[in-house]
Scaffold this active site. Structure first.
Site, PDB file in Angstrom:
ATOM      1  CG  ASP A 105       0.484  -0.935   7.921  1.00 46.82           C
ATOM      2  OD1 ASP A 105       1.532  -1.771   8.243  1.00 46.82           O
ATOM      3  OD2 ASP A 105       0.606   0.148   7.656  1.00 46.82           O
TER       4      ASP A 105
ATOM      5  CG  HIS B  88       0.075   4.727   4.490  1.00 41.47           C
ATOM      6  ND1 HIS B  88      -0.784   3.644   5.503  1.00 41.47           N
ATOM      7  CD2 HIS B  88      -0.622   5.465   4.048  1.00 41.47           C
ATOM      8  CE1 HIS B  88      -2.020   4.368   5.504  1.00 41.47           C
ATOM      9  NE2 HIS B  88      -1.713   5.219   4.736  1.00 41.47           N
TER      10      HIS B  88
ATOM     11  CG  HIS C 184       3.925  -1.179  11.687  1.00 45.49           C
ATOM     12  ND1 HIS C 184       4.672  -0.173  11.766  1.00 45.49           N
ATOM     13  CD2 HIS C 184       3.108  -1.104  10.498  1.00 45.49           C
ATOM     14  CE1 HIS C 184       4.509   0.496  10.823  1.00 45.49           C
ATOM     15  NE2 HIS C 184       3.595   0.048  10.083  1.00 45.49           N
TER      16      HIS C 184
ATOM     17  CG  HIS D 237      -0.394   0.198   2.498  1.00 39.49           C
ATOM     18  ND1 HIS D 237       0.274  -0.894   3.090  1.00 39.49           N
ATOM     19  CD2 HIS D 237      -0.592   1.015   3.336  1.00 39.49           C
ATOM     20  CE1 HIS D 237       0.599  -0.368   4.577  1.00 39.49           C
ATOM     21  NE2 HIS D 237       0.198   0.689   4.385  1.00 39.49           N
TER      22      HIS D 237
ATOM     23  CG  HIS E  38      -4.032   0.379   6.549  1.00 37.50           C
ATOM     24  ND1 HIS E  38      -4.126   0.824   7.906  1.00 37.50           N
ATOM     25  CD2 HIS E  38      -2.858   0.636   5.973  1.00 37.50           C
ATOM     26  CE1 HIS E  38      -2.871   1.685   8.181  1.00 37.50           C
ATOM     27  NE2 HIS E  38      -2.036   1.313   6.908  1.00 37.50           N
TER      28      HIS E  38
ATOM     29  CG  ASP F 158       4.932   3.052   7.252  1.00 34.29           C
ATOM     30  OD1 ASP F 158       4.057   3.565   6.655  1.00 34.29           O
ATOM     31  OD2 ASP F 158       4.652   2.123   8.152  1.00 34.29           O
ATOM     32  CG  HIS F 159       4.325   0.322   4.191  1.00 36.93           C
ATOM     33  ND1 HIS F 159       4.003  -1.177   4.448  1.00 36.93           N
ATOM     34  CD2 HIS F 159       3.641   0.965   5.240  1.00 36.93           C
ATOM     35  CE1 HIS F 159       3.463  -1.148   5.934  1.00 36.93           C
ATOM     36  NE2 HIS F 159       3.330   0.106   6.229  1.00 36.93           N
TER      37      HIS F 159
HETATM   38 FE    FE Z   1       2.668   0.892   8.064  1.00 34.84          FE
HETATM   39 ZN    ZN Z   2      -0.070   1.820   6.556  1.00 34.91          ZN
END
Ligand code: FE
Ligand code: ZN
Length: 257
Positions: free
Chosen positions: A129, A56, A167, A54, A112, A58-59
């Site tokens: 996530d 975001h 995570h 996805h 998400h 942090d990905h």
């Molecule tokens: Fe994340």
């Molecule tokens: Zn995420």
């Protein structure tokens, strides 16, 4: 097949995969390039493929730098203008990578985010996530029905499936689960286990789906203890599993963190 866990930021995990005696590697959700490059060097590997769940940061935050270092890298992801994929994949697509002797199945797990996907092979699920150990992702874009559908899809995978989530949220998630499911002995056992693992510097993921089904309140929308706990908390009579899920999620969002 080797799967190397790359911890990053405060609590993210990226996943690096490669076959024995091969030089090429695949990474899932590289939110940062430096730890991926270090892990490739340590294992004497070249990056050939990136799988994105996805959009975001942090990905995907490491993707552009990794593309500079490895210009021929193939980038797989869902159709979404926010994701820099050059191979667009959708629900039930099968991905055959040259670098691994495995075929990945793509699962639409929106909730998400609106375009969130997961990758599944050989009883291993890379779910970003969507599902965490003892928890699930927040609903930033999808509906409760979307997420309930995604979690039901995961629930129906073989019970031996390993959940490679993105995570280390497990201990915090257990804190919430105990509010809702205080008499669950498997949950208490998992808490003890996770505390010990983390104290020794280890990781609580991947987790096993079979155990998640016993402890994760976001997969237990059909369990009598979770149903009665949620109904009592909100003083409501709920008839659908998706509503039990919805109120479980709202309980955590509103009153836990
Ligand atoms: Fe994340
Ligand atoms: Zn995420």
């Amino acid at each position: 097949m080797n799967i190397v866990q790359i911890p990053a930021f405060t609590d993210n995990y990226f996943w690096l995969m490669f076959e024995d005696n091969e030089k090429s590697a695949v990474v899932v959700d590289p939110g940062d390039s430096a730890p991926v490059i270090k892990s490739l060097k340590d294992n004497n590997l070249e990056l050939t493929d990136i799988l994105i769940t996805h959009h975001h940061n942090d990905h995907i935050g490491g993707v552009s730098e990794l593309k500079k270092v490895f210009p021929k890298v193939n980038i797989f992801g869902p159709s979404d203008p926010r994701i820099p994929a050059d191979n667009i994949v959708k629900n039930e697509d099968i991905i055959k990578l040259d670098s691994l002797n495995e075929e990945f199945r793509v699962l639409d797990v929106r909730g998400h985010t609106n375009s969130h996907i997961a990758y599944y092979f050989d009883k291993k699920l890379f779910c970003g996530d969507t599902l965490f150990s003892c928890g699930c992702g927040r609903l930033f874009e999808g509906t409760y029905e979307d997420m309930h559908k995604a979690l039901t899809k995961i629930k129906n995978l073989p019970k031996e499936t390993l959940i490679y989530c993105a995570h280390e949220y497990t201990l915090d998630n257990i804190g919430f689960a105990k509010l809702l499911d205080p008499n669950n002995h498997d949950l208490i056992a998992r808490e003890e286990e996770v505390k010990k693992i983390l104290k020794e510097g280890g990781y609580s993921v991947p987790s096993v789906l079979e155990n998640e089904l016993k402890i994760n309140p976001f997969l237990r929308f059909d369990h009598k203890d979770v149903i009665s706990s949620v109904q009592n908390h909100f003083n409501l009579k709920l008839n659908k599993e998706s509503e039990i899920f919805k109120y479980t999620r709202q309980w955590k969002d509103n009153e836990y963190d």
